[in-house]
Write a protein that holds these residues in place. Structure first.
Motif, PDB file in Angstrom:
ATOM      1  N   VAL A 376      15.500  42.682 -24.744  1.00 51.74           N
ATOM      2  CA  VAL A 376      16.861  42.939 -25.213  1.00 51.74           C
ATOM      3  C   VAL A 376      17.063  44.421 -25.522  1.00 51.74           C
ATOM      4  CG1 VAL A 376      18.591  42.373 -26.950  1.00 51.74           C
ATOM      5  CG2 VAL A 376      17.048  40.589 -26.120  1.00 51.74           C
ATOM      6  N   LEU A 377      16.186  45.008 -26.339  1.00 55.70           N
ATOM      7  CA  LEU A 377      16.385  46.413 -26.715  1.00 55.70           C
ATOM      8  C   LEU A 377      16.273  47.341 -25.504  1.00 55.70           C
ATOM      9  CD1 LEU A 377      14.592  46.668 -30.195  1.00 55.70           C
ATOM     10  CD2 LEU A 377      17.000  46.247 -29.688  1.00 55.70           C
ATOM     11  N   ARG A 378      15.364  46.997 -24.579  1.00 54.95           N
ATOM     12  CA  ARG A 378      15.235  47.814 -23.367  1.00 54.95           C
ATOM     13  C   ARG A 378      16.544  47.766 -22.564  1.00 54.95           C
ATOM     14  NH1 ARG A 378      12.216  44.954 -19.721  1.00 54.95           N
ATOM     15  NH2 ARG A 378      14.225  44.569 -18.753  1.00 54.95           N
ATOM     16  N   VAL A 417      15.020  34.455 -14.794  1.00 58.38           N
ATOM     17  CA  VAL A 417      16.171  33.713 -15.329  1.00 58.38           C
ATOM     18  C   VAL A 417      16.980  34.623 -16.257  1.00 58.38           C
ATOM     19  CG1 VAL A 417      16.901  31.724 -16.716  1.00 58.38           C
ATOM     20  CG2 VAL A 417      14.989  31.499 -15.116  1.00 58.38           C
ATOM     21  N   PHE A 418      16.270  35.388 -17.093  1.00 61.41           N
ATOM     22  CA  PHE A 418      16.913  36.329 -18.021  1.00 61.41           C
ATOM     23  C   PHE A 418      17.798  37.309 -17.249  1.00 61.41           C
ATOM     24  CE2 PHE A 418      16.617  40.529 -20.177  1.00 61.41           C
ATOM     25  CZ  PHE A 418      17.224  40.210 -21.391  1.00 61.41           C
ATOM     26  N   ALA A 419      17.238  37.898 -16.185  1.00 53.98           N
ATOM     27  CA  ALA A 419      17.994  38.874 -15.388  1.00 53.98           C
ATOM     28  C   ALA A 419      19.220  38.213 -14.771  1.00 53.98           C
ATOM     29  CB  ALA A 419      17.100  39.463 -14.300  1.00 53.98           C
ATOM     30  N   GLN A 430      22.048  26.824 -16.040  1.00 56.24           N
ATOM     31  CA  GLN A 430      22.793  27.209 -14.829  1.00 56.24           C
ATOM     32  C   GLN A 430      21.998  28.213 -14.007  1.00 56.24           C
ATOM     33  OE1 GLN A 430      26.190  28.705 -16.894  1.00 56.24           O
ATOM     34  NE2 GLN A 430      27.521  26.987 -16.331  1.00 56.24           N
ATOM     35  N   ALA A 431      21.418  29.197 -14.691  1.00 51.06           N
ATOM     36  CA  ALA A 431      20.674  30.247 -13.989  1.00 51.06           C
ATOM     37  C   ALA A 431      19.478  29.658 -13.256  1.00 51.06           C
ATOM     38  CB  ALA A 431      20.222  31.330 -14.971  1.00 51.06           C
ATOM     39  N   MET A 432      18.800  28.691 -13.884  1.00 55.98           N
ATOM     40  CA  MET A 432      17.639  28.067 -13.237  1.00 55.98           C
ATOM     41  C   MET A 432      18.073  27.335 -11.975  1.00 55.98           C
ATOM     42  SD  MET A 432      15.369  26.714 -16.414  1.00 55.98           S
ATOM     43  CE  MET A 432      14.136  25.835 -15.440  1.00 55.98           C
TER      44      MET A 432
END
Ligand SMILES: [Zn+2]
Length: 501
Positions: A376-378, A417-419, A430-432
């Motif tokens: 998150v911070l990155r 999935v995060f990206a 949904q992303a998966m």
């Protein structure tokens, strides 16, 4: 202490560095301390002034109650005593950007005194150092002189927009022992001020300015001596503070070696100097005025301010959770390392709130802390966003982490999935689906593992001989057959199957 000792090793005589800081904090008010002029930064010169700002005859100052409230809040958070009675004094001096010829400040009866701020020792973060606060008092800012020497003429213009802006001056005891410790103090003070919401602490805009008093106590054969005190004025970045102090320590030591001049010698008075950032050195400006030079006297236009203990107590109750308390709560409640709690708290209250929601939603506070710091911070940094602007809610990201926690997703897939969630604003589920990542159920996985074991008898023998890590060779093969398998599950099921053989 260790810093001082380490530092002294490279000099001929051991010495201790003595530093006290005066920090001027611009309070976050809409109008000035004694008139209704705006405090907005960056407006055209002299568009925010009135007869009170310029001290025209007959203009009467009226105290801004909000500025006083913010200063009490800060002083209470700095563990200061708040006397019941405080008054305003005129500090007389002549300067082109001070058309009144005096600055309204507080002299012998400041609004607060005798507090402290705890900081972590920069060399040993587990050690806490308590830095004494002599006083915090309110005063008005002066204007700005703008020197234009570019055209070869010395042309100075005066901008009075800043005149009368409320400043809280926070003065420490000479308790700081190194440039690094001074920086640690300022970092903690700034964080506290941000949590209190009393200043934006924008150093580029001058909302936080530092004067540093520094000298050395040197051990000599004839006993301990002190070098003359130098005040380095108007340091407007933490880097400038660190470098100016480091430079000044070295300069004072060598001056003492060359001249032997020390505090208390005839003709030695406190010197004022400025930090020349381009040359990376301090430059002596003038002998420091003693307070008697300012001919302070009570401002006859302003009534004294009376604060009751009940009012102070009400402010104390309303302070909210401050950085030090917050750090220790995160450590104990979520079993975070001190370093991790510190990183999260340093990001400000909104990030702490995000973290707490994420920790609860994911079911694993440690994992939440790692993802917050790494991913998150990155991302915030890369995209120049604040946490409030971050497209993924803490609850939404928490769902993803929960899938990892349950073993439904490995870490590598979770990053994909995060990206995808970030790029398309989709939920974890949904992303998966979009990425074609589906869970492989246990019976399908068991069939797959059995096939692999049948084809790799050596692996079975190795595991049976106690080399459990041999099973790792099968994970890559399993992923080739079905990219959706979870490596941890493959490992677990293969070991179970072998155990049953
Ligand atoms: Zn004004």
């Amino acid at each position: 202490m260790a810093y001082t000792e380490a530092l002294a090793v490279s000099y001929d005589h051991p010495f201790t560095v003595i530093i006290g800081l005066e920090t001027h904090v611009q309070l976050l008010t809409e109008s000035k301390l004694f008139c209704r002029c705006s405090t907005t930064f960056g407006e055209p010169p002299n568009t925010q002034t009135c007869p009170v700002c310029t001290g025209s005859p007959g203009a009467l100052p009226v105290m801004n109650a909000e500025a006083f409230r913010l200063s009490v809040k800060t002083a209470v958070a700095l563990n200061c005593r708040i006397p019941e009675f405080t008054k305003w004094d005129r500090k007389q001096y002549y300067y082109p950007d001070l058309p009144k010829g005096y600055q309204i400040s507080q002299f012998d009866l400041p609004m607060s005194e005798d507090g402290w701020l705890e900081i972590a020792d920069p060399l040993n973060p587990d050690d806490v150092r308590r830095i004494g606060i002599i006083r915090a008092h309110l005063e008005e800012d002066a204007g700005k002189s703008m020197h234009d020497e570019a055209a070869g003429k010395s042309d100075t213009r005066i901008d009075l927009n800043r005149t009368g802006t409320p400043l809280l001056e926070i003065v420490t005891q000479p308790d700081l022992r190194s440039a690094a410790e001074a920086k640690a103090y300022l970092t903690e003070l700034k964080l506290l001020l941000m949590y209190l919401g009393v200043s934006d602490c924008n150093m580029q805009e001058g909302s936080l300015r530092v004067d540093a008093n520094v000298n050395l106590h040197i051990e000599t054969d004839g006993g301990k001596i002190a070098t003359p005190i130098v005040e380095v004025k108007n340091l407007n970045s933490f880097r400038a503070v660190e470098r100016a102090l480091t430079y000044e320590v070295d300069r004072q030591y060598h001056e003492w070696c060359d001249t032997g001049r020390k505090l208390g010698d005839p003709g030695v008075s406190k010197q004022t100097s400025g930090w020349d950032d381009a040359a990376q050195r301090t430059r002596l400006q003038r002998s420091k005025e003693e307070s008697s030079d300012y001919r302070y006297f009570p401002d006859p236009d302003l009534v004294p301010v009376v604060v009751s203990p009940e009012e102070v107590e009400a402010v104390r109750q309303a302070l909210g959770e401050l950085p030090a308390a917050l750090r220790s709560r995160l450590e104990s409640q979520y079993e975070l390392k001190a370093y991790d709690a510190d990183v999260i708290v340093n990001q400000g209250r909104a990030v702490v709130d995000y973290y707490e929601t994420l920790a609860a939603a994911s079911g694993d506070p440690r994992r939440a802390s790692n993802w917050l710091q790494q991913d998150v911070l990155r991302t915030l940094n890369e995209m120049s966003l604040t946490i409030e602007q971050f497209p993924l809610t803490a609850a939404g990201l928490g769902e993803l982490l929960k899938l990892v926690e349950q073993g439904d997703l490995d870490n590598t897939k979770a990053k994909d999935v995060f990206a995808h969630m970030l790029a398309h604003g989709e939920s974890a589920a949904q992303a998966m689906k979009s990425l074609g990542i589906e869970q492989v159920d246990d019976s399908a996985l068991e069939t797959l593992c059995q096939e692999l074991l049948d084809a790799n008898p050596k692996t079975i023998a190795d595991v049976q001989a106690g080399k459990m890590q041999a099973v790792g060779a099968l994970i890559g093969q399993a992923k080739k057959k079905n990219p959706n398998v979870n490596p941890a599950d493959v490992k677990r099921i293969c070991l179970e199957l072998i155990a049953r053989m």
